[in-house]
Design an enzyme around this catalytic site. Structure first.
Site, PDB file in Angstrom:
ATOM      1  N   ASP A 211     -78.265 -77.850  19.944  1.00  0.00           N
ATOM      2  CA  ASP A 211     -77.700 -77.708  21.280  1.00  0.00           C
ATOM      3  C   ASP A 211     -76.174 -77.728  21.194  1.00  0.00           C
ATOM      4  OD1 ASP A 211     -77.313 -78.356  24.265  1.00  0.00           O
ATOM      5  OD2 ASP A 211     -79.485 -78.335  24.106  1.00  0.00           O
TER       6      ASP A 211
ATOM      7  N   SER B 152     -84.159 -76.527  30.462  1.00  0.00           N
ATOM      8  CA  SER B 152     -83.516 -77.306  29.399  1.00  0.00           C
ATOM      9  C   SER B 152     -83.861 -78.780  29.518  1.00  0.00           C
ATOM     10  CB  SER B 152     -81.998 -77.168  29.495  1.00  0.00           C
ATOM     11  OG  SER B 152     -81.579 -75.909  29.106  1.00  0.00           O
TER      12      SER B 152
END
Length: 719
Positions: free
Chosen positions: A155, A383
């Protein structure tokens, strides 16, 4: 609303449409219909950047890259050695053409952009967030335990100094230095997955699990396929490097972008897909966010990737307001456009059987989690849904030192396990799910079943576990006697158990009045061990109980309560029943004067000629022949210094066994001694109870004296 190009943004979506236009991937207020022109979803490219993949026959990709750099005049800024063999670089058209003709090169593909979406910061809080509660991975009073499975967050990095996270540096594919988060998105993902259960902030699905930070997106939440491949390459390398402590088993990818038609692992010409294929083959399970465009991520011509790859577990988002099933509340607090227990309007979905076959759902609306600088924030998006599932995968591999049902499974089997459990959980209680799941279908869209936070209730083939666990053994055993007061109580089950429910179901009480014993738990496989905080009382009966609240990982309870009663060892303090003079003359007192250290004496005058001596022994009656320990104590003095010997009678040999010898004068001296050998040999008789004799003898070569005994006792333990 016009449809944005999907390639600029991956699935890290947040929920508010009012975000600035520069923040890509903001979730729309309502589901977005697909416009007719397919080019609206055509993947973007990073101008001049390419990913080059070598053929499998290239054994040393670094040397081959070095040679190509010298020959073709470019500089590789990413090198791949595990998930792929190859590199990424900025290349001219001529360099691309030459590399495509090179015999060692299998693929040259354009690099593509990806991006995380924006965030909305609200007031922090300290709680088990609604998302964790909604999938039953925690309650307002309980939480799961840490997993030792290696977990990577691929990420924007992770805030490595956040006090609510156990995060370590993994790989920075964006620049130099540690994989420190400078955006907040990766840190938020990390908290939903594994924020500590420490009474501060929030608690994740797998609290306290160590997370490896892999930075592939920059401070703006943007990145490229080549950077993602760099992260996947590092994760894959952990599976075969020399450090077994960093082996990554689970990777969360809350990101994505536009891709081309998805092939198989054998046929794909997509470098990112190939990297995922090889990494899953190495044993890494990938959990991927579905995306926030409100469209079909598995569109045949313009899919969202990596969400569309069949090898990953793709997560859609459901809206939840209160952490409870049943649509009991209004809209989530941070987004009035959502409805409780309904698919999130921003969430992508599947429209093909292939897409639906690797799909699962989790809460993704208004999720409270960790953020930069030890703060906390509410964000929305698929997410935010994905790390809830990644946490479940980690628990399914291992929890609190106990191997879970996903331990040793291939990623495809792990994915089947979690999807089957999700289906079984909703099948057992239709109210568990949400509008949009397969039991409450929205026409033309598949969002999957809501993930279930108690992993491992199905096997790799998807068969529901309905077999009740049992208690196979308890130690100390039922009716055991003579149990040490420092003993632990252990309960062994027939299968891995839910630790929280099993510990809550256990009690150890004093049988006479049900007074509960405090203590702490530990686990070794299927054995639960309870260690009392303080020693148990001697000669006391205790009852250990495991009631039907104890469940296995599938939620199956014990069919019946299990109880076991044991009695601790007795500790007896005995004083003399009688005294017997052997030499010398009794001056005063008797056995009663030896019962306490009170300066009341049993006294003997010594003999009046050389050698001057006193000799006597005390008799202790009713001593168990099954004694486990024995200590002799004597305290006394003499008017003149003499050589004092304390001995114990051994009936089996007809001898006095000396325990202590020393000079003792007119100051009281206490001796405490433990006889050696077989303790039963010091008790008269062969069973039941008998007598113990302890002798005190003192002698000197000149002048008579008075021997004074103040205290004589024995302390022993017996069943």
């Amino acid at each position: 609303m016009p449809r944005r190009s999907p390639t600029a943004v991956l699935v890290l979506a947040l929920v508010l449409a009012a975000l600035p236009a520069a923040v890509a991937g903001a979730a729309p207020a309502e589901p977005v219909e697909r416009p007719a022109p397919a080019q609206d979803r055509r993947p973007e490219r990073v101008p001049g950047r390419y990913i080059v993949v070598f053929r499998p026959s290239v054994a040393d990709p670094d040397s081959r890259t070095d040679a190509l750099e010298r020959a073709r005049g470019f500089r590789a800024d990413q090198r791949y050695r595990s998930a792929l063999r190859g590199f990424a670089a900025r290349l001219s058209d001529a360099q691309v053409a030459a590399l495509r003709e090179h015999p060692d090169v299998e693929l040259v593909t354009p690099d593509r952009p990806v991006q995380a979406t924006g965030t909305v910061a609200l007031a922090p809080g300290d709680s088990v967030p609604t998302g964790v509660r909604r999938i039953e991975a925690g309650t307002n009073a309980t939480a799961r335990q840490a997993s030792t499975a290696g977990v990577a967050v691929i990420d924007t990095g992770i805030d490595l100094g956040h006090g609510d996270l156990d995060a370590v540096d993994g790989k920075n594919c964006v620049g130099s230095g540690p994989a420190q988060d400078d955006n907040g998105h990766g840190t938020h993902v990390a908290g939903s997955l594994a924020a500590r259960n420490n009474g501060v902030g929030v608690t994740g699905v797998a609290p306290g699990t160590r997370l490896h930070a892999v930075k592939v997106l920059d401070a703006a939440g943007s990145g490229t396929f080549s950077q993602i491949i760099c992260g996947i390459d590092w994760v894959t390398a952990t599976r075969s490097d020399a450090d077994p402590s960093n082996d990554i088993a689970v990777a969360n990818l809350s990101l994505g972008g536009g891709g081309g038609p998805v092939g198989t692992c054998a046929s794909t010409t997509d470098a990112l897909h190939r990297a995922v294929c090889r990494s899953t083959a190495a044993g890494v399970t990938y959990v991927v966010a579905a995306g926030n465009s409100g469209w079909d991520f598995d569109n045949a011509s313009t899919p969202d990737v990596p969400a569309a790859y069949p090898e990953v577990l793709t997560v859609t988002a459901a809206a939840d307001s209160d952490g409870r099933p049943g649509a009991l509340s209004g809209a989530p607090g941070c987004d009035s456009r959502q409805r409780d227990d309904t698919y999130a309007t921003f969430s992508n979905y599947a429209t093909t059987a292939t897409g639906a076959a690797h799909l699962i759902a989790a809460p993704g609306s208004c999720i409270l989690s960790t953020h930069l600088s030890n703060s906390f924030a509410l964000l929305s998006g698929t997410s935010m849904a994905a790390p809830h599932v990644a946490g479940i995968v980690a628990l399914c591999v291992e929890e609190a030192g106990t191997r879970g049902p996903c331990s040793g499974l291939a990623p495809a089997q792990t994915i089947a396990n979690l999807r089957s459990e999700a289906e079984a959980r909703s099948g057992a209680d239709a109210g568990y799910g949400f509008t949009g799941d397969p039991l409450h279908v929205v026409s033309g869209r598949a969002y999957g079943y809501l993930a279930a936070g108690k992993p491992g209730t199905t096997d790799a083939g998807g068969t529901r576990d309905t077999v009740a666990p049992s208690v196979t053994s308890v130690s100390p055993g039922a009716a055991a006697t003579g149990v040490a007061t420092t003993t632990d109580v252990s309960v062994t089950f027939s299968e891995p158990m839910d630790t929280a429910s099993s510990q809550a179901a256990f009690s150890l009480v004093r049988s006479s009045d049900a007074a509960r014993v405090a203590g702490a738990f530990s686990w070794d496989g299927t054995t639960m061990r309870f260690r009392p905080s303080a020693a148990l009382a001697h000669g006391t009966s205790y009852t250990a109980t495991v009631d039907r609240r104890a469940t296995d990982l599938a939620g199956n309870p014990l069919p019946a309560e299990s109880t076991s009663t044991f009695t601790t060892i007795r500790r007896v303090v005995a004083t003399p029943a009688a005294t017997t003079r052997q030499t010398g003359a009794v001056r005063s007192g008797g056995a009663a004067q030896l019962n306490a250290d009170d300066n009341a004496y049993y006294q003997l005058n010594s003999t009046t000629s050389a050698t001057y001596t006193t000799s006597w022994y005390a008799t202790f009656s009713g001593v168990s022949t099954s004694l486990r320990s024995l200590q002799v104590t004597y305290k006394g003095k003499n008017s003149q210094t003499c050589v004092q010997a304390v001995s114990i009678w051994r009936p089996t040999t007809g001898t006095w066994v000396q325990l202590d010898a020393r000079n003792v004068g007119n100051t009281e001296v206490q001796i405490d001694r433990i006889p050696g050998g077989t303790l039963a040999d010091y008790v008269t008789g062969t069973s039941g109870t008998g007598n113990v004799h302890v002798q005190v003898r003192c002698a000197r070569s000149s002048s008579s004296f008075v021997a004074s005994g103040d205290l004589m006792r024995i302390v022993y333990t017996a069943p």
